[in-house]
Design an enzyme around this catalytic site. Structure first.
Site, PDB file in Angstrom:
ATOM      1  N   ASP A  79     -18.403  -9.641   0.076  1.00  0.00           N
ATOM      2  CA  ASP A  79     -17.307  -8.828  -0.471  1.00  0.00           C
ATOM      3  C   ASP A  79     -17.459  -7.365  -0.023  1.00  0.00           C
ATOM      4  O   ASP A  79     -16.533  -6.582  -0.170  1.00  0.00           O
ATOM      5  CB  ASP A  79     -17.238  -8.919  -2.009  1.00  0.00           C
ATOM      6  N   ASP A  98     -27.461 -12.077 -15.350  1.00  0.00           N
ATOM      7  CA  ASP A  98     -27.379 -10.781 -14.678  1.00  0.00           C
ATOM      8  C   ASP A  98     -26.610  -9.755 -15.502  1.00  0.00           C
ATOM      9  O   ASP A  98     -25.781 -10.117 -16.339  1.00  0.00           O
ATOM     10  CB  ASP A  98     -26.670 -10.932 -13.320  1.00  0.00           C
ATOM     11  N   GLU A  99     -26.893  -8.512 -15.214  1.00  0.00           N
ATOM     12  CA  GLU A  99     -26.103  -7.384 -15.693  1.00  0.00           C
ATOM     13  C   GLU A  99     -25.702  -7.524 -17.157  1.00  0.00           C
ATOM     14  O   GLU A  99     -24.538  -7.381 -17.505  1.00  0.00           O
ATOM     15  CB  GLU A  99     -24.834  -7.226 -14.839  1.00  0.00           C
ATOM     16  N   HIS A 127     -21.387 -11.011 -19.028  1.00  0.00           N
ATOM     17  CA  HIS A 127     -20.283 -11.615 -18.263  1.00  0.00           C
ATOM     18  C   HIS A 127     -19.605 -12.734 -19.057  1.00  0.00           C
ATOM     19  O   HIS A 127     -19.241 -13.768 -18.493  1.00  0.00           O
ATOM     20  CB  HIS A 127     -20.794 -12.160 -16.921  1.00  0.00           C
ATOM     21  N   TYR A 145     -23.765  -9.911   0.859  1.00  0.00           N
ATOM     22  CA  TYR A 145     -22.595  -9.872  -0.020  1.00  0.00           C
ATOM     23  C   TYR A 145     -21.339  -9.679   0.835  1.00  0.00           C
ATOM     24  O   TYR A 145     -21.033  -8.579   1.283  1.00  0.00           O
ATOM     25  CB  TYR A 145     -22.753  -8.780  -1.081  1.00  0.00           C
ATOM     26  N   ASP A 169     -16.708 -15.756 -16.225  1.00  0.00           N
ATOM     27  CA  ASP A 169     -17.045 -14.327 -16.235  1.00  0.00           C
ATOM     28  C   ASP A 169     -16.174 -13.631 -17.268  1.00  0.00           C
ATOM     29  O   ASP A 169     -15.397 -14.286 -17.977  1.00  0.00           O
ATOM     30  CB  ASP A 169     -16.883 -13.712 -14.825  1.00  0.00           C
ATOM     31  N   TRP A 176     -30.915 -10.929  -5.913  1.00  0.00           N
ATOM     32  CA  TRP A 176     -29.706 -10.314  -5.341  1.00  0.00           C
ATOM     33  C   TRP A 176     -29.826  -8.813  -5.118  1.00  0.00           C
ATOM     34  O   TRP A 176     -29.191  -8.266  -4.236  1.00  0.00           O
ATOM     35  CB  TRP A 176     -28.478 -10.648  -6.180  1.00  0.00           C
ATOM     36  N   TRP A 210     -17.810 -12.411  -3.878  1.00  0.00           N
ATOM     37  CA  TRP A 210     -17.356 -11.971  -5.194  1.00  0.00           C
ATOM     38  C   TRP A 210     -15.921 -11.515  -5.045  1.00  0.00           C
ATOM     39  O   TRP A 210     -15.570 -10.877  -4.029  1.00  0.00           O
ATOM     40  CB  TRP A 210     -18.252 -10.844  -5.700  1.00  0.00           C
ATOM     41  N   THR A 211     -15.087 -11.813  -6.023  1.00  0.00           N
ATOM     42  CA  THR A 211     -13.656 -11.686  -5.745  1.00  0.00           C
ATOM     43  C   THR A 211     -12.898 -10.685  -6.622  1.00  0.00           C
ATOM     44  O   THR A 211     -11.690 -10.821  -6.795  1.00  0.00           O
ATOM     45  CB  THR A 211     -12.972 -13.070  -5.853  1.00  0.00           C
TER      46      THR A 211
HETATM   47  C1  TNX Z   1     -22.878  -7.790  -8.758  1.00  0.00           C
HETATM   48  S1  TNX Z   1     -24.494 -10.406  -8.072  1.00  0.00           S
HETATM   49  C2  TNX Z   1     -22.655  -8.866  -9.582  1.00  0.00           C
HETATM   50  C3  TNX Z   1     -21.296  -9.459  -9.652  1.00  0.00           C
HETATM   51  C4  TNX Z   1     -20.287  -8.635  -8.907  1.00  0.00           C
HETATM   52  C5  TNX Z   1     -20.871  -8.193  -7.576  1.00  0.00           C
HETATM   53  C6  TNX Z   1     -19.910  -7.427  -6.716  1.00  0.00           C
HETATM   54  C7  TNX Z   1     -24.540 -10.313  -9.571  1.00  0.00           C
HETATM   55  C8  TNX Z   1     -25.585 -11.098 -10.156  1.00  0.00           C
HETATM   56  N1  TNX Z   1     -23.665  -9.527 -10.244  1.00  0.00           N
HETATM   57  O1  TNX Z   1     -20.916  -9.652 -10.989  1.00  0.00           O
HETATM   58  O2  TNX Z   1     -19.150  -9.396  -8.723  1.00  0.00           O
HETATM   59  O3  TNX Z   1     -22.006  -7.398  -7.810  1.00  0.00           O
HETATM   60  O4  TNX Z   1     -20.430  -7.229  -5.447  1.00  0.00           O
END
Ligand code: TNX
Length: 532
Positions: free
Chosen positions: A390, A296-297, A234, A388, A165, A363, A439-440
């Site tokens: 976390d 993702d993201e 990431h 989740y 990441d 997700w 997730w940490t």
């Molecule tokens: C979303 S789940 C993310 C993670 C974060 C998490 C925190 C996902 C595909 N992306 O990068 O750690 O939320 O809850």
């Protein structure tokens, strides 16, 4: 009082005594399971438990059942009949839970008496997973092995290791040593969410030998380790190590703060080749048929501003940056498919066109699961709003570093892996199962992982293993019997009343969401999924 709840559990007359004269016999195909069970029970039986005549015998035999199914009979002897090694392993786990909690101590001494019983059991779903994010905060190899034992105790069978990441690269790649020399360390970390910097270096990585050990240890416990190399977003740790992978000519550091970053991979052929070379080493280490490539993201700001990325889009005739991401993921899908593996991606890979063989890890709620299953793709339900771990476990201020929405034990227990919209639909078959996530960003130690994961992970295990339908009072009773096992193992789970004094983290800023803001965030997150 077995967790997760078996399909059928009855008491029977008689009882079994586990002591130093107990013997263990197994069909040749089940020898590995027997060796594992001998290791677990060895201390109870003063290290003996050898084949041969004794007071009682435990036998593991193959029978005409599905591979993960078993039948367990406890009388004067113990018989486990299973469809395959996995079933024999689950039958053995159930047998362990019939012993008193003290049997879970490494130096337990018997004898222990087990009342007669008959258990028939098989899992409801084949993907019973848990994600562990070792990128944001590293967990030692020892902690990962311990965690695998805990997954196996709950009959979960997939460990999704989030290895890379922005904040850290945790897997040794021989061809590109800087990935760990540079990418495995950061100078400091944000304390909590948007807090001050702690001024303390953080890092660590697994050597290839460590990973082979983790994979083999997990395989013995019927847990498949699925690696995740997250791209094209990431990836700041990789770009810090090899700046030519990024979009800016300027060097970057391994990221020290949380949240979605802007630094993403460029789309040059050389970058694709770099990651294909990385994957060659990943495939050698991880025999799993599935390889997670994230997706993702990925913020598109840098691609929008990059003449090279824009040129690439024009050459390929792509309409927008979503299609560019989709094109990139397709290239990796082809690469993995040609090597007999299947790409798993987060539901963002649905945007801009889904690669043909890809499995979708949904997700952002369940919209992605529905859309992907309807298009004929296999789906893993990882819904953040239910799974989740976390996210905070209670509404109170005292939760350590509260994050996300409130996700209580009861909320997790109520989760149903097949989204409502798919029920009664043939596409429901596409749901391979579900996966919870740890997730940490805000979890910096194995102790804190224990607190966040347990006992919610036990509730999750029932949603993927046990037959459909929920019985909360029954679960509470089973859990009451289960918690002493976790205590005997040394798991620092969250008490129903909240954190113990040393589990609190006063003054460390979290990011709790109030219901309105949470809903708005979800709507924004999923707006592009709604238009698919
Ligand atoms: C979303 S789940 C993310 C993670 C974060 C998490 C925190 C996902 C595909 N992306 O990068 O750690 O939320 O809850």
């Amino acid at each position: 009082m077995i967790v997760p709840k078996p399909v059928n559990h009855e008491s029977r007359p008689g009882s079994f005594v586990l002591d130093s004269r107990t013997s263990l016999a197994a069909d040749p195909e089940l020898r590995e399971v027997a060796a594992w069970l001998r290791g677990e029970l060895g201390p109870v039986t003063a290290g003996e438990l050898l084949p041969g005549p004794g007071s009682g015998t435990i036998t593991l035999t193959l029978g005409d059942l599905p591979p993960e199914a078993y039948r367990l009979t406890v009388g004067q002897d113990v018989e486990i009949v299973a469809g395959g090694p996995a079933g024999a392993f689950y039958g053995s786990q159930t047998f362990r839970q019939l012993l008193p909690p003290a049997a879970f101590r490494k130096a337990a001494t018997g004898p222990f008496t087990v009342p007669g019983a008959y258990v028939e059991d098989a899992p409801r779903f084949r993907w019973r997973g848990c994600l562990l994010d070792v990128a944001r905060h590293f967990m030692t190899k020892h902690d990962v092995l311990r965690f695998i034992d805990l997954l196996a105790l709950h009959k979960l069978n997939v460990l999704h290791l989030h290895l890379t990441d922005d904040q850290g690269w945790r897997i040794e790649i021989k061809r590109y040593p800087r990935l760990t020399e540079v990418g495995a360390w950061r100078g400091e970390s944000q304390t909590g969410w948007n807090g001050a910097m702690d001024g303390r270096p953080h890092g660590g990585y697994y050597t290839q030998d460590d990973l082979r050990e983790i994979v083999a240890y997990a395989a013995r416990r019927h847990v498949m380790v699925v690696p995740e190399i997250d791209l094209p977003g990431h990836t700041q740790a990789a770009i810090a190590a090899y700046p030519e992978l990024g979009n800016l000519g300027t060097p970057l550091e391994v990221r020290t703060t949380w949240g979605v970053g802007v630094n993403v991979l460029n789309v040059e052929d050389s970058t694709i080749e770099f990651f294909q070379n990385v994957l060659d080493e990943v495939l050698e280490l991880f025999p799993s048929p599935y390889v997670m490539l994230g997706g993702d993201e990925c913020r598109k700001d840098q691609w929008r501003a990059s003449p090279a990325a824009q040129r690439r889009m024009a050459e390929l005739g792509l309409r927008d940056e979503e299609e560019l991401q989709s094109w990139l993921i397709h290239r990796f899908d082809d690469y993995l498919t040609a090597r007999g593996r299947r790409l798993v991606g987060w539901d963002e890979i649905l945007e801009g066109g889904l690669a043909p063989g890809a499995v979708v890890a949904s997700w952002r709620g369940e919209l992605g699961a529905v859309a992907a299953a309807r298009r004929g793709h296999d789906v893993i339900n990882c819904s953040n709003t239910s799974l989740y771990l976390d996210y905070r476990q209670g509404p109170g201020e005292e939760e350590p570093i509260p994050f996300g929405t409130v996700l209580t034990l009861e909320d997790v227990y109520a989760f149903e892996p097949v989204p409502e919209e798919l029920r009664g639909d043939a596409a429901a078959e596409r749901v391979l199962g579900a996966q919870c996530g740890i997730w940490t960003e805000l979890i910096d130690s194995s102790r804190h992982v224990d607190y966040m994961a347990f006992p919610r992970l036990a509730a999750f295990a029932e949603t993927v293993w046990s037959p459909a339908g929920r019985d909360l009072p029954g679960f509470r009773e089973r859990l009451a019997a289960h918690l002493p096992r976790l205590e005997a193992i040394g798991v620092e789970y969250r008490r129903a009343a909240g954190p113990l004094p040393w589990q609190r983290r006063p003054g460390v800023p979290g990011r709790p969401e109030d219901p309105e803001r949470w809903q708005a965030k979800l709507d924004a997150w999923t707006s592009n999924l709604r238009t698919l």
